[in-house]
Design an enzyme around this catalytic site. Structure first.
Site, PDB file in Angstrom:
ATOM      1  N   ILE A  14      45.502  43.057  51.483  1.00 64.93           N
ATOM      2  CA  ILE A  14      45.250  44.406  50.963  1.00 64.93           C
ATOM      3  C   ILE A  14      45.826  44.503  49.549  1.00 64.93           C
ATOM      4  O   ILE A  14      47.016  44.689  49.358  1.00 64.93           O
ATOM      5  CB  ILE A  14      45.857  45.480  51.881  1.00 64.93           C
ATOM      6  CG1 ILE A  14      45.223  45.406  53.274  1.00 64.93           C
ATOM      7  CG2 ILE A  14      45.638  46.870  51.284  1.00 64.93           C
ATOM      8  CD1 ILE A  14      45.772  46.401  54.270  1.00 64.93           C
ATOM      9  N   HIS A  15      44.940  44.337  48.577  1.00 65.77           N
ATOM     10  CA  HIS A  15      45.311  44.528  47.171  1.00 65.77           C
ATOM     11  C   HIS A  15      44.756  45.881  46.719  1.00 65.77           C
ATOM     12  O   HIS A  15      44.405  46.717  47.562  1.00 65.77           O
ATOM     13  CB  HIS A  15      44.809  43.353  46.308  1.00 65.77           C
ATOM     14  CG  HIS A  15      43.337  43.083  46.469  1.00 65.77           C
ATOM     15  ND1 HIS A  15      42.391  43.781  45.768  1.00 65.77           N
ATOM     16  CD2 HIS A  15      42.665  42.228  47.276  1.00 65.77           C
ATOM     17  CE1 HIS A  15      41.186  43.337  46.121  1.00 65.77           C
ATOM     18  NE2 HIS A  15      41.325  42.399  47.037  1.00 65.77           N
ATOM     19  N   ALA A  16      44.666  46.117  45.442  1.00 63.31           N
ATOM     20  CA  ALA A  16      44.323  47.444  44.925  1.00 63.31           C
ATOM     21  C   ALA A  16      42.985  47.981  45.429  1.00 63.31           C
ATOM     22  O   ALA A  16      42.892  49.143  45.829  1.00 63.31           O
ATOM     23  CB  ALA A  16      44.337  47.426  43.403  1.00 63.31           C
ATOM     24  N   GLU A  87      34.669  41.398  51.158  1.00 64.14           N
ATOM     25  CA  GLU A  87      35.026  40.214  50.340  1.00 64.14           C
ATOM     26  C   GLU A  87      34.655  38.928  51.038  1.00 64.14           C
ATOM     27  O   GLU A  87      34.539  38.846  52.205  1.00 64.14           O
ATOM     28  CB  GLU A  87      36.542  40.233  50.060  1.00 64.14           C
ATOM     29  CG  GLU A  87      36.924  41.409  49.216  1.00 64.14           C
ATOM     30  CD  GLU A  87      38.421  41.481  48.945  1.00 64.14           C
ATOM     31  OE1 GLU A  87      39.200  40.696  49.498  1.00 64.14           O
ATOM     32  OE2 GLU A  87      38.798  42.358  48.168  1.00 64.14           O
TER      33      GLU A  87
END
Length: 87
Positions: A14-16, A87
């Site tokens: 979980i990135h931006a 993704e």
């Protein structure tokens, strides 16, 4: 209180961008929603809170919600978390 576990499947965790997607979805519900990792819970409507969890691939998190539409909120967020965020 409704709660359900989810395992993060995308390579980068979980990135931006995923955090933003979580916040946008969480804000559609009136329930108080928390995402927990290793016993640390943060408000699912706070991008900084979610980012501070440092969630990586294959990490198990728990989504908890209380209040109006709690079950729908938990189900929707778990589905998003396990979707891989496109993704």
């Amino acid at each position: 209180m409704v709660e359900k576990k989810a395992v993060i499947k995308n390579e980068t965790g979980i990135h931006a961008r995923p955090a933003s997607m979580i916040v946008q979805l969480a804000n559609k519900y009136d329930a108080e929603i928390t995402i927990e990792k290793d016993g640390n819970g943060v408000n699912a409507k706070s991008i900084m809170g979610i980012m501070s969890l440092g969630v990586s691939k294959s990490t198990e998190v728990t989504v908890k919600a209380e209040g109006k539409n709690a079950q729908e909120a938990v189900d929707a967020l778990v589905e998003l978390l396990e979707s891989g965020f496109g993704e």
